[in-house]
Design an enzyme around this catalytic site. Structure first.
Site, PDB file in Angstrom:
ATOM      1  N   GLY A  87      36.565  42.211  45.721  1.00 50.23           N
ATOM      2  CA  GLY A  87      35.898  42.577  46.956  1.00 50.23           C
ATOM      3  C   GLY A  87      35.368  44.008  46.854  1.00 50.23           C
TER       4      GLY A  87
ATOM      5  CG  HIS B 245      41.359  53.000  34.585  1.00 44.31           C
ATOM      6  ND1 HIS B 245      40.454  53.974  34.938  1.00 44.31           N
ATOM      7  CD2 HIS B 245      41.598  52.288  35.731  1.00 44.31           C
ATOM      8  CE1 HIS B 245      40.179  53.867  36.222  1.00 44.31           C
ATOM      9  NE2 HIS B 245      40.860  52.855  36.727  1.00 44.31           N
TER      10      HIS B 245
ATOM     11  CG  PHE C  52      36.542  53.023  43.842  1.00 46.32           C
ATOM     12  CD1 PHE C  52      35.940  52.959  42.599  1.00 46.32           C
ATOM     13  CD2 PHE C  52      37.763  52.365  44.019  1.00 46.32           C
ATOM     14  CE1 PHE C  52      36.527  52.261  41.554  1.00 46.32           C
ATOM     15  CE2 PHE C  52      38.352  51.654  42.985  1.00 46.32           C
ATOM     16  CZ  PHE C  52      37.740  51.601  41.746  1.00 46.32           C
ATOM     17  N   GLY C  53      38.381  55.250  45.717  1.00 46.20           N
ATOM     18  CA  GLY C  53      39.835  55.387  45.639  1.00 46.20           C
ATOM     19  C   GLY C  53      40.286  56.802  45.318  1.00 46.20           C
TER      20      GLY C  53
ATOM     21  CG  ASP D  29      45.065  43.681  40.114  1.00 47.35           C
ATOM     22  OD1 ASP D  29      45.201  44.518  41.020  1.00 47.35           O
ATOM     23  OD2 ASP D  29      44.975  42.444  40.310  1.00 47.35           O
TER      24      ASP D  29
ATOM     25  CE  LYS E 240      39.161  46.763  41.032  1.00 45.75           C
ATOM     26  NZ  LYS E 240      40.206  45.725  41.034  1.00 45.75           N
TER      27      LYS E 240
HETATM   28  P1  ITT Z   1      39.978  44.031  44.272  1.00 48.27           P
HETATM   29  O1  ITT Z   1      41.469  43.766  44.301  1.00 48.27           O
HETATM   30  O2  ITT Z   1      39.222  43.319  45.334  1.00 48.27           O
HETATM   31  O3  ITT Z   1      39.384  43.833  42.916  1.00 48.27           O
HETATM   32  P2  ITT Z   1      40.772  46.786  44.905  1.00 48.27           P
HETATM   33  O4  ITT Z   1      39.925  47.975  45.233  1.00 48.27           O
HETATM   34  O5  ITT Z   1      41.811  46.373  45.889  1.00 48.27           O
HETATM   35  O6  ITT Z   1      39.740  45.600  44.589  1.00 48.27           O
HETATM   36  P3  ITT Z   1      42.818  47.176  42.829  1.00 48.27           P
HETATM   37  O7  ITT Z   1      43.834  46.432  43.607  1.00 48.27           O
HETATM   38  O8  ITT Z   1      42.666  46.855  41.387  1.00 48.27           O
HETATM   39  O9  ITT Z   1      41.372  47.043  43.506  1.00 48.27           O
HETATM   40  O10 ITT Z   1      43.026  48.735  42.877  1.00 48.27           O
HETATM   41  C1  ITT Z   1      44.086  49.320  43.515  1.00 48.27           C
HETATM   42  C2  ITT Z   1      43.745  50.671  44.041  1.00 48.27           C
HETATM   43  O11 ITT Z   1      43.855  51.612  42.967  1.00 48.27           O
HETATM   44  C3  ITT Z   1      42.340  50.846  44.594  1.00 48.27           C
HETATM   45  O12 ITT Z   1      42.320  50.545  45.965  1.00 48.27           O
HETATM   46  C4  ITT Z   1      42.094  52.321  44.367  1.00 48.27           C
HETATM   47  O13 ITT Z   1      42.611  53.073  45.428  1.00 48.27           O
HETATM   48  C5  ITT Z   1      42.902  52.612  43.114  1.00 48.27           C
HETATM   49  N1  ITT Z   1      42.020  52.571  41.933  1.00 48.27           N
HETATM   50  C6  ITT Z   1      41.865  51.569  41.043  1.00 48.27           C
HETATM   51  N2  ITT Z   1      40.949  51.880  40.122  1.00 48.27           N
HETATM   52  C7  ITT Z   1      40.502  53.106  40.457  1.00 48.27           C
HETATM   53  C8  ITT Z   1      39.536  53.968  39.917  1.00 48.27           C
HETATM   54  O14 ITT Z   1      38.810  53.631  38.874  1.00 48.27           O
HETATM   55  N3  ITT Z   1      39.338  55.134  40.518  1.00 48.27           N
HETATM   56  C9  ITT Z   1      40.039  55.495  41.602  1.00 48.27           C
HETATM   57  N4  ITT Z   1      40.956  54.750  42.186  1.00 48.27           N
HETATM   58  C10 ITT Z   1      41.190  53.557  41.616  1.00 48.27           C
END
Ligand code: ITT
Length: 198
Positions: free
Chosen positions: A17, A179, A150-151, A74, A21
């Site tokens: 979602g 990663h 993001f994140g 993930d 990604k």
């Molecule tokens: P989907 O499960 O729908 O694929 P998501 O955003 O929930 O999308 P994840 O569960 O894999 O994705 O990621 C967990 C969290 O980790 C995500 O909400 C971010 O806050 C953080 N994260 C993952 N990859 C990241 C990145 O490349 N840069 C910054 N934060 C990241």
């Protein structure tokens, strides 16, 4: 089952979602002539402290549901001073305490080593699953910097970079070190070697 487009490009269906990604996967798979499409189907997320288990289970379920091979990715942020927290709970922690909450937990702590881990799981409707991992080591900054990505990107400074956070980089620059870039490039090389028709 169609797995290639008119120009003979391999198509990969990424169940997520998160449009960031999709963009990062696309950039990382471009050199393999692989196109990424976002597939919005139900993602079954099991509780586990192992990202590979979480991704594999979700990919197998989604592949069965849509009757096509799919990819689930993930990822999580593992902070050494917090014994690996938030790790597999990164999504929940981001939505609840967020970047500021993590900075607060690390207030006064000088040892700020962390890594991001990504697991790409490729599953077929026949029940086969293959996983590919990528990891990037870095440190958590003292304050958020940058508006890209993001994140937790605004607080993650990769060791192999030039001191900028991921959020201060272009998506291409982030993917060269990240990663996710590493995991998707491993997957791309494997998919091309294996061929897509088996
Ligand atoms: P989907 O499960 O729908 O694929 P998501 O955003 O929930 O999308 P994840 O569960 O894999 O994705 O990621 C967990 C969290 O980790 C995500 O909400 C971010 O806050 C953080 N994260 C993952 N990859 C990241 C990145 O490349 N840069 C910054 N934060 C990241």
């Amino acid at each position: 089952m169609y797995l290639k487009d008119e120009s003979d490009r391999i198509i990969v269906n990424l169940v997520t979602g998160n449009p960031h990604k999709v963009k990062e996967a696309s950039i990382s798979l471009r050199e393999f002539n692989i196109e990424v499409r976002m597939l919005k189907v139900r993602k079954v997320e099991i509780q586990s402290d192992n990202l590979a288990n979480i991704a594999s289970f979700a990919a197998l379920e989604a592949a069965k549901e849509v009757g096509m091979p799919v990819v689930v990715e993930d990822a999580g942020l593992f902070i050494e001073a917090l014994n690996g927290f938030p790790g597999p709970y990164s999504s929940y922690v981001y939505k609840t305490i967020g970047v500021q909450g993590i900075l607060k937990l690390l207030d006064g702590i000088n040892q700020r080593n962390a890594y991001f881990l990504s697991v790409v799981a490729y599953a077929t409707p026949q029940g086969r699953c293959f996983t590919f991992e990528g990891r990037v080591y870095g440190v958590i900054s003292k304050e958020p910097r940058g508006s890209g990505g993001f994140g937790f990107d605004p607080i993650f400074i990769p060791n192999e970079g030039d001191g900028r956070t991921f959020a201060e980089m272009t998506t291409e620059e982030k993917c060269a070190l990240s990663h996710r870039g590493k995991a998707f490039r491993k997957f791309g090389a494997w998919l091309v070697r294996r061929g897509v028709t088996r």
